[in-house]
Design an enzyme around this catalytic site. Structure first.
Site, PDB file in Angstrom:
ATOM      1  N   SER A 193      41.737   3.240  95.676  1.00  0.00           N
ATOM      2  CA  SER A 193      40.722   3.488  96.692  1.00  0.00           C
ATOM      3  C   SER A 193      40.818   2.511  97.859  1.00  0.00           C
ATOM      4  CB  SER A 193      39.333   3.453  96.039  1.00  0.00           C
ATOM      5  OG  SER A 193      38.346   3.937  96.892  1.00  0.00           O
ATOM      6  N   ASP A 233      38.617   5.650 103.593  1.00  0.00           N
ATOM      7  CA  ASP A 233      39.290   4.572 102.875  1.00  0.00           C
ATOM      8  C   ASP A 233      40.603   5.113 102.331  1.00  0.00           C
ATOM      9  OD1 ASP A 233      38.143   6.231 101.015  1.00  0.00           O
ATOM     10  OD2 ASP A 233      37.594   4.648  99.620  1.00  0.00           O
ATOM     11  N   ASP A 272      37.698   9.061  99.724  1.00  0.00           N
ATOM     12  CA  ASP A 272      36.458   9.507  99.095  1.00  0.00           C
ATOM     13  C   ASP A 272      35.233   8.897  99.774  1.00  0.00           C
ATOM     14  OD1 ASP A 272      36.600   6.895  98.158  1.00  0.00           O
ATOM     15  OD2 ASP A 272      36.269   7.401  96.044  1.00  0.00           O
TER      16      ASP A 272
END
Length: 453
Positions: free
Chosen positions: A109, A246, A250
């Protein structure tokens, strides 16, 4: 032994704590646990193998880790569709759209490039409950599935993965984006190949930064954790709005035409009011976490929208939404879940719908963001204390109550013990920054005094 799964899958330094061996083992354990359901048994009954989707973000380590995951699944008798580099929410969508038994996303992430992670989704593209993750972790040390011959799985390229996701995003839009100039920051991540295409197809004029992933520059000075560059780009281009993703897309944060940040709470306020007006906000309810700004709750109350609070973490938001059928929820960090179209936070989807509200209402982002007043929020981390006693110490509780009484309806207090280390987070919101800072520091001193280790 510490739990392997964290709040968002398994993460660590790629080829350090997160090795190819561990990735392969996790995949084999997931195959053993997640192919016991009716769907997998129905496939086997007609001579088909269970099916899984595998995807990754563009980190260089994602290549060997996703290969290890695919190998672990195929060696366990699972057919694998390899979707390559796509956003996490795209992987979740494809698991549901393709009726796969489960899926695995290799991504860390918003973390820096040396890190990576393994996130496992259940059938339907939903995150796994803690109890299922625990069973997978237990199976790491048990005997694996060992099919042979024709029973081993096949690995093939999911050739139209991006196209399916793009069409899904465009079909979700209630209003086109014609006339809006947007700067997209793709964080040199998984959104780089999709987000510009979707916003352009939706009618927006698009300028892009952070769209040249090389495997090591993901989140490096760009994206939702580094908004300064996007603000500069919006001002330089004279754009109407900036959207930041990012590394795995998400999340969505925004920048208005003057370079000011619009965070996840403000985005949720804008979307909630727009959805309520269009009759799309189920039960007139928004799901947020305890860390969402007081201003969000007050604005929603005034608009007739109920706010349901959960613990911090998009998985808890999603559990609450799924449990009661709510259509909108999220976090201040930019994880926004629109359950009519997604099973997890989707930064591209969120950005599209935010701009759709701008177009529908013919208002600037700054005008829409006035829907809520952002209260100054101050956080103080108090380390080296007995965090287990934070809610049981009477004198500390009295100090909190005194601050709450002083703030009245113009602020709030939250003490959050860490789940992994001797740390207590002291958060205070107040009508002005000075009061918030003073009261947060005063409470932090009480925490140090009362809970000293």
């Amino acid at each position: 032994m510490p739990r392997l799964f964290g709040t968002d899958g398994v993460r660590g330094l790629a080829n350090g704590t997160l090795t190819a061996d561990l990735a392969l083992g996790l995949a084999q354990a997931a195959a053993a646990v997640l192919t016991r359901g009716r769907s997998a048994e129905a496939r086997r009954a007609v001579g088909k193998r269970p099916l899984a989707i595998v995807a990754r973000d563009p980190r260089v380590s994602g290549e060997f880790l996703s290969a290890a995951v695919a190998a672990g699944l195929a060696s366990s008798g699972i057919d694998v569709y390899d979707a390559g580099v796509i956003p996490t929410p795209a992987a979740a969508f494809l698991i549901a759209d393709f009726d796969a038994d489960f899926g695995v996303m290799v991504s860390a992430s918003h973390n820096p490039a040396p890190d990576n992670g393994i996130k496992i989704f259940a059938r339907g593209g939903t995150k796994l409950p803690d109890v299922v993750e625990d069973r997978i972790e237990e199976h790491l040390h048990l005997e694996k599935l060992t099919p042979t011959g024709a029973e081993v799985g096949r690995i093939q390229c999911f050739a139209d993965a991006e196209d399916r996701y793009v069409l899904h995003l465009l079909a979700s839009l209630p209003h086109r984006l014609d006339g809006i100039h947007v700067v997209l920051d793709c964080a040199h991540g998984a959104a780089a190949g999709i987000s510009p295409e979707v916003f352009t197809d939706a009618g927006a004029r698009v300028t892009v930064i952070g769209d040249a992933p090389d495997g090591m520059n993901i989140n490096d000075g760009v994206g939702s954790t580094h908004l300064d560059r996007l603000a500069e780009a919006v001002l330089a281009a004279g754009a109407d709005v900036g959207i930041a993703h990012d590394g795995d897309a998400d999340r969505c944060l925004a920048i208005d035409a003057s370079g000011r940040t619009v965070d996840g709470d403000q985005i949720m306020a804008i979307l909630a009011l727009g959805m309520k007006e269009r009759g799309k906000l189920r039960d007139d309810t928004l799901v947020a976490t305890v860390m969402s700004n007081l201003g969000l709750k007050l604005a929603m109350r005034e608009a007739g929208v109920r706010v349901v609070e959960t613990a911090v973490g998009d998985r808890y938001v999603l559990e609450e939404m799924n449990g009661h059928g709510y259509s909108l929820g999220g976090e201040q960090s930019g994880h926004v879940i629109m359950s009519d179209f997604a099973t997890t936070g989707d930064g591209i989807l969120t950005g599209l719908h935010l701009l759709s509200e701008m177009a529908r209402q013919r208002k600037t982002l700054a005008e829409l963001a006035q829907a809520m007043t952002v209260y100054p929020q101050v956080m103080v981390n108090v380390r080296g204390v007995d965090h287990h006693s934070v809610h049981s110490d009477e004198l500390l509780r009295s100090a909190v109550e005194a601050v709450e009484a002083a703030l009245g309806d113009s602020g709030r207090v939250l003490l959050r013990p860490s789940g992994t280390e001797p740390l207590v987070r002291v958060m205070v919101e107040a009508a002005d920054q000075e009061t918030a800072v003073r009261m947060a520091n005063e409470l932090a001193d009480v925490v140090r005094e009362r809970l000293a280790g």
